[in-house]
Design an enzyme around this catalytic site. Structure first.
Site, PDB file in Angstrom:
ATOM      1  N   HIS A 180       0.784  -1.120  -0.063  1.00 46.89           N
ATOM      2  CA  HIS A 180      -0.146   0.209  -0.096  1.00 46.89           C
ATOM      3  C   HIS A 180       0.909   1.311   0.089  1.00 46.89           C
ATOM      4  CE1 HIS A 180      -3.294  -2.757   0.961  1.00 46.89           C
ATOM      5  NE2 HIS A 180      -2.554  -3.085   1.964  1.00 46.89           N
ATOM      6  N   SER A 301      14.050  21.190 -16.759  1.00 42.23           N
ATOM      7  CA  SER A 301      12.788  21.978 -16.837  1.00 42.23           C
ATOM      8  C   SER A 301      13.158  23.082 -17.623  1.00 42.23           C
ATOM      9  CB  SER A 301      12.176  22.649 -15.415  1.00 42.23           C
ATOM     10  OG  SER A 301      11.279  23.427 -15.732  1.00 42.23           O
ATOM     11  N   LYS A 307      15.575  21.493 -11.626  1.00 38.00           N
ATOM     12  CA  LYS A 307      14.804  20.201 -12.117  1.00 38.00           C
ATOM     13  C   LYS A 307      15.682  19.319 -12.551  1.00 38.00           C
ATOM     14  CE  LYS A 307      11.199  19.302 -11.110  1.00 38.00           C
ATOM     15  NZ  LYS A 307       9.974  19.611 -12.011  1.00 38.00           N
ATOM     16  N   GLU A 314       8.496   7.865 -16.568  1.00 35.12           N
ATOM     17  CA  GLU A 314       7.112   8.523 -16.860  1.00 35.12           C
ATOM     18  C   GLU A 314       6.507   8.098 -18.311  1.00 35.12           C
ATOM     19  OE1 GLU A 314       7.753  12.483 -14.307  1.00 35.12           O
ATOM     20  OE2 GLU A 314       7.925  12.623 -16.266  1.00 35.12           O
TER      21      GLU A 314
END
Length: 489
Positions: A180, A301, A307, A314
């Site tokens: 979980h 970024s 970043k 992804e």
């Protein structure tokens, strides 16, 4: 634009055989029609812009079919030699880009017959005897996909090998095992990595099993009823590397189970890549900080200079949706079709091609990410005991002292509740307080409050003990080697 080779020295010219009456494009079905199709129909019907990748396989099957016609005495020695030579010439021109399909070619079969007729004239039209585009495309797609599946399996095993290398470095690195997404029990980080390897190993096994069912040649089934000509489906199947020929001509031209089953296997690979990608995204977050990505496999970024984004993870997640969509789309196409062939089956190729292309671009990127990422061992290990993850070990300690597990579970639950209330860890509870919480807790309970001990204790088969993790690696290495050998031939 198309280019053409020189006609064979057969006394024929390309002429009307290549172009049809009045210079119209060659069509394989126009005999009973007074005119050509409407522009709207032609645009809807054309598939050569995506099925052109089947050209090498169509040529391969055409050479096998030419030899069958020769054995059936429908071609003589000179005709067979001219036919095979022209097919080789077309293949060389296709490979070099000297011959390409045009928008006037309805499909890959029409384009290649045009190329053959341009070289051989009337003789080129003899190759069509005893076959239909229905059995051609079923054969071509199987040939293409059997080759493509091996490419996919090869890069999939390379990803697994990269993961095993990481796991081997971190057999004894403790990490927080989670359920979980909450801390559950300490595990070996290598054990966690190997869980992904086992999933990918099932994927390769699924592809190998798929190949056994896909190794059926449809050539000779014709449009749906077979042929009255003395063809040799078994001989063609053997020549093209199939295990066997079709058993039912109707099923041969209408079956697309092999395409749907491949798409299921591809979707499962996508799901497994997505799960690995999700973990990489989590592990590289500041909140986790377990992994640092190599600059070559991360992006930045356009507005935030600090970043470092885990784009590969992804995109692996995102591409899984595309693969799942390809499967569901084809199943929806197939579900209501009457036997035998229906033009709906033209929709089988684009999802298959897209799935192959997607996997062949995603898998190397994920492999590179895994192979170059740096595991921050100290940070992973420091998180292993967080969240009272040794609570199960305390409960099992009580079980070994004769306490029923139900009672042990309740006792440890009360201990954790006390720790939460007093902002203390399990090892910080005094002996007196342990006894006050439950008399079963004696000072030697501290013997099990060790992450290393918790790992070593889980030495049952398949467990997270380092010895068992090393055992997994030893078993996986030869499996991956065998799978890679199958893939690369």
């Amino acid at each position: 634009m198309k280019t053409t080779g020189s006609p064979a020295g057969t006394g024929e010219t390309a002429g009307s055989e290549a172009n049809g009456a009045g210079g119209a494009p060659l069509r394989l079905w126009g005999g009973r029609f007074a005119g050509g199709p409407a522009e709207a129909l032609a645009k809807l019907s054309v598939s050569v812009h995506f099925d052109w990748r089947l050209a090498p396989y169509d040529l391969l099957a055409s050479k096998a079919h030419a030899r069958v016609l020769y054995r059936a005495e429908l071609l003589d020695d000179a005709e067979l030699a001219a036919m095979l030579g022209a097919l080789d010439d077309v293949g060389a021109d296709v490979a070099a880009g000297r011959f390409t399909a045009t928008i006037e070619d309805e499909d890959v079969h029409t384009a290649l017959e045009r190329a053959l007729v341009e070289r051989l004239g009337t003789l080129g039209g003899k190759l069509r005897a005893g076959r239909s585009r229905n059995d051609q495309v079923a054969t071509d797609l199987r040939l293409y996909l059997r080759a493509a599946v091996r490419q996919v399996a090869a890069v999939l095993t390379e990803l697994s090998e990269a993961l095993v290398d990481v796991a081997e470095e971190h057999v004894a690195t403790p990490a927080p095992g989670m359920t979980h997404l909450q801390h559950a029990q300490p595990i070996s980080f290598g054990h966690q990595i190997l869980a992904h390897v086992h999933a990918f190993a099932r994927d390769v096994d699924r592809l190998r099993d798929w190949d056994r069912r896909a190794a059926v040649c449809a050539l000779g089934a014709g449009a749906l009823a077979g042929s009255s000509l003395p063809l040799d489906p078994e001989g063609v199947a053997a020549e093209l590397g199939f295990d066997r020929a079709f058993a039912n001509s109707i099923d041969a031209v209408s079956d697309r189970d092999f395409a749907a089953e491949f798409l299921f296997a591809a979707a499962m690979i996508g799901v497994h890549l997505s799960r690995l990608g999700e973990e990489i995204v989590l592990w590289t977050s500041r909140e986790f900080g377990w992994v640092e990505l190599d600059d070559a496999f991360a992006t930045g970024s356009s507005i935030m200079p600090q970043k470092k984004n885990p784009d590969v993870g992804e995109l692996a997640r995102g591409k899984s949706g595309r693969l799942i969509g390809a499967l569901t789309g084809l199943l929806a196409t197939l579900k209501g079709l009457p036997l035998a062939y229906d033009r709906d089956l033209q929709e089988d190729k684009e999802p298959v091609f897209d799935a192959v292309d997607t996997l062949l671009v995603v898998l190397p990127a994920v492999t590179g990410t895994v192979a170059t990422m740096k595991v921050r061992t100290e940070r992973v290990a420091a998180a292993a005991p967080d969240g009272f993850s040794l609570a199960t070990d305390v409960a099992e300690y009580l079980v070994r002292r004769g306490v029923p597990f139900r009672s042990a579970h309740e006792a440890v639950g009360a201990l954790v509740a006390w720790c939460v209330e007093h902002d203390a860890d399990l090892g910080e509870v005094s002996d007196a307080q342990l006894a006050a919480i439950n008399p079963a807790f004696t000072p030697d309970v501290r013997d099990v409050l060790s992450v290393a001990g918790a790992l070593d204790a889980r030495s049952a088969p398949g467990g997270t003990a380092p010895a068992r993790v090393r055992e997994q690696i030893a078993n996986l290495r030869p499996t991956l080697a065998a799978d890679h050998k199958w893939a690369v031939g």
